[in-house]
Design a protein around this motif. Structure first.
Motif, PDB file in Angstrom:
ATOM      1  N   GLU A 131      46.618  42.302  31.074  1.00 23.10           N
ATOM      2  CA  GLU A 131      46.107  41.204  30.258  1.00 23.10           C
ATOM      3  C   GLU A 131      44.951  41.736  29.412  1.00 23.10           C
ATOM      4  OE1 GLU A 131      45.284  37.602  32.620  1.00 23.10           O
ATOM      5  OE2 GLU A 131      46.367  38.568  34.255  1.00 23.10           O
ATOM      6  N   HIS A 141      42.463  42.649  32.420  1.00 27.67           N
ATOM      7  CA  HIS A 141      42.859  42.435  33.805  1.00 27.67           C
ATOM      8  C   HIS A 141      44.082  43.293  34.067  1.00 27.67           C
ATOM      9  CE1 HIS A 141      41.086  38.104  33.279  1.00 27.67           C
ATOM     10  NE2 HIS A 141      40.153  39.041  33.311  1.00 27.67           N
ATOM     11  N   HIS A 175      46.979  44.181  36.797  1.00 24.71           N
ATOM     12  CA  HIS A 175      47.689  43.784  38.014  1.00 24.71           C
ATOM     13  C   HIS A 175      48.533  44.950  38.510  1.00 24.71           C
ATOM     14  CE1 HIS A 175      47.209  39.277  37.868  1.00 24.71           C
ATOM     15  NE2 HIS A 175      46.910  39.572  36.609  1.00 24.71           N
ATOM     16  N   ARG A 219      37.246  34.231  41.117  1.00 21.08           N
ATOM     17  CA  ARG A 219      36.986  35.042  39.925  1.00 21.08           C
ATOM     18  C   ARG A 219      36.339  36.382  40.284  1.00 21.08           C
ATOM     19  NH1 ARG A 219      35.573  29.641  38.358  1.00 21.08           N
ATOM     20  NH2 ARG A 219      37.132  28.844  36.883  1.00 21.08           N
ATOM     21  N   ASP A 235      35.611  40.342  40.926  1.00 19.24           N
ATOM     22  CA  ASP A 235      35.864  41.524  40.100  1.00 19.24           C
ATOM     23  C   ASP A 235      37.188  42.200  40.463  1.00 19.24           C
ATOM     24  OD1 ASP A 235      33.409  41.217  38.790  1.00 19.24           O
ATOM     25  OD2 ASP A 235      32.352  42.378  40.318  1.00 19.24           O
ATOM     26  N   GLU A 278      44.571  42.258  41.441  1.00 18.15           N
ATOM     27  CA  GLU A 278      44.139  42.135  40.045  1.00 18.15           C
ATOM     28  C   GLU A 278      42.718  42.671  39.898  1.00 18.15           C
ATOM     29  OE1 GLU A 278      43.507  38.704  36.594  1.00 18.15           O
ATOM     30  OE2 GLU A 278      44.016  38.128  38.641  1.00 18.15           O
ATOM     31  N   ARG A 331      39.557  42.926  37.663  1.00 20.27           N
ATOM     32  CA  ARG A 331      38.971  42.153  36.569  1.00 20.27           C
ATOM     33  C   ARG A 331      37.563  42.644  36.216  1.00 20.27           C
ATOM     34  NH1 ARG A 331      40.764  36.810  36.372  1.00 20.27           N
ATOM     35  NH2 ARG A 331      38.615  36.047  36.326  1.00 20.27           N
TER      36      ARG A 331
END
Length: 386
Positions: free
Chosen positions: A16, A137, A139, A225, A227, A238, A240
């Motif tokens: 993403e 992001h 995955h 949310r 990291d 994921e 982030r």
């Protein structure tokens, strides 16, 4: 709360990428995402990737399909950029990406008209409105739910490395912050954001979600949310933690490092080896050091408190994982990490441009636009390195 973890092929990759929309002349952000998304609605290409809105109407988010390799996911991203650009160019708009926009002001931005975003702003107020941040992001598929939390804990030891490689937010609202990644410290102000809690197994994660739901902090796992977080819906881990990457080759390089680390940790678990883990207070210090100094940071690399320059430890990691990257068919993307280490990354490049322009941040934005325009030529970039 029972949270099923979806079936996902091992070490598959999804990407993403959050992108800014800017006026081609001024470089300032523009609230044109709803218009672009409406124009893309009938595109048949969207079967292989998605383009969606985000918190602010100055942002579009590109999401790849599920790739067997990093290259496959990056190809989706490149095609998505081409589709978006077909709509932005006639409107005299440019695309760019970094962890922050060098001079835009939060109070000039519009929030996307969706209940989830309105609820977030209502709860978080000033901090929520200040989320002028852009990230990537990554995955990676995990085939066994029992591996998820141990791998996340091990990845946390590499969080400063990923943050340093991607650091691209040295400016904030027109000011030089002194941080390579100001985004990292801004984002953690949101509830449920920041470092992952050190949980040992999936049952503890379910207990965490249950506690948070009972007390009204969140509705479900999508509002975690961290990291680095589990993504139960997709069967992935994921990552982030990274600022928005300024070029597609750099995005591919960081994605290859994440995929390779996850695969190596998965192999270690298969063979009964203990995964690396550091104390939460070391992880917190490492995150701050990487945000402050980027690739100039000196980080804590093990539970004994041993410290190394992050660049040296990255070189050691690259050497150690090169064979795994080759087996995952991401060797070319993986070697792109060396380019980031050699150039100092986006934050260093932005500061150099600002210094050369006597602090004119409009020139930094134009630099980011030029860099991003080079990104979709990744295929040619890789072929030229053969």
């Amino acid at each position: 709360m029972t949270v099923p973890f979806a079936t996902s092929p091992r070490s598959t990759v999804g990407i993403e990428w959050e992108l800014m929309l800017a006026d081609a002349d001024t470089g300032d952000l523009v609230p044109r995402a709803p218009e672009i998304l409406d124009a893309l609605e009938d595109s048949t290409a969207l079967e292989r990737f998605t383009v969606t809105g985000e918190l602010l109407t100055n942002t579009v988010e590109i999401t790849s399909g599920i790739g067997d390799t990093v290259a496959a996911a990056v190809d989706d991203v490149a095609d998505a950029i081409a589709a978006v650009r077909a709509e932005t160019e006639p409107r005299h708009l440019e695309l760019l990406c970094a962890g922050s926009h060098p001079f835009a002001q939060w109070y000039d931005q519009q929030v996307t008209d969706k209940t989830r975003y309105e609820s977030l702003i209502e709860r978080t107020q000033w901090w929520g409105r200040n989320m002028m941040i852009w990230g990537i992001h990554i995955h990676v598929g995990v085939e066994d739910v029992n591996k998820v939390l141990p791998i996340i804990a091990a990845l946390t030891t590499y969080l400063p490395h990923l943050q340093a490689l991607s650091a691209s937010s040295p400016f904030w609202a027109g000011e030089r912050t002194g941080y390579a990644s100001n985004r990292a410290l801004v984002f953690q102000q949101l509830p449920t954001a920041g470092l992952p809690w050190p949980l040992d197994d999936w049952a503890q994660f379910e207990g965490y979600l249950d506690d948070m739901a009972r007390t009204g902090v969140m509705a479900d796992a999508s509002e975690v949310r961290w990291d680095i977080r589990p993504a139960p819906r997709w069967g992935t881990i994921e990552v982030r933690a990274c600022d928005g990457m300024s070029t597609l080759p750099e995005l591919a390089a960081v994605a290859s490092l994440v995929q390779t680390l996850v695969e190596q940790f998965s192999r270690d678990l298969d063979e009964g080896r203990e995964l690396p883990r550091i104390q939460p207070w070391f992880a917190r210090e490492n995150k701050w050091r990487a945000a402050r100094y980027g690739l100039d940071a000196r980080v804590i690399v093990d539970a004994d408190g041993r410290e190394e320059p992050v660049v040296e430890h990255l070189h050691e990691t690259i050497d150690r994982l090169r064979d795994v990257a080759s087996e995952l068919k991401c060797a070319r993307e993986f070697e792109g990490l060396q380019t980031i280490l050699a150039t100092g990354g986006s934050s260093a490049r932005q500061i150099a441009v600002a210094d050369a322009a006597d602090g004119d941040l409009r020139q930094v934005v134009q630099h980011l636009i030029r860099e991003f325009r080079g990104g979709p030529t990744l295929r040619e970039h890789l072929l030229s390195s053969l």
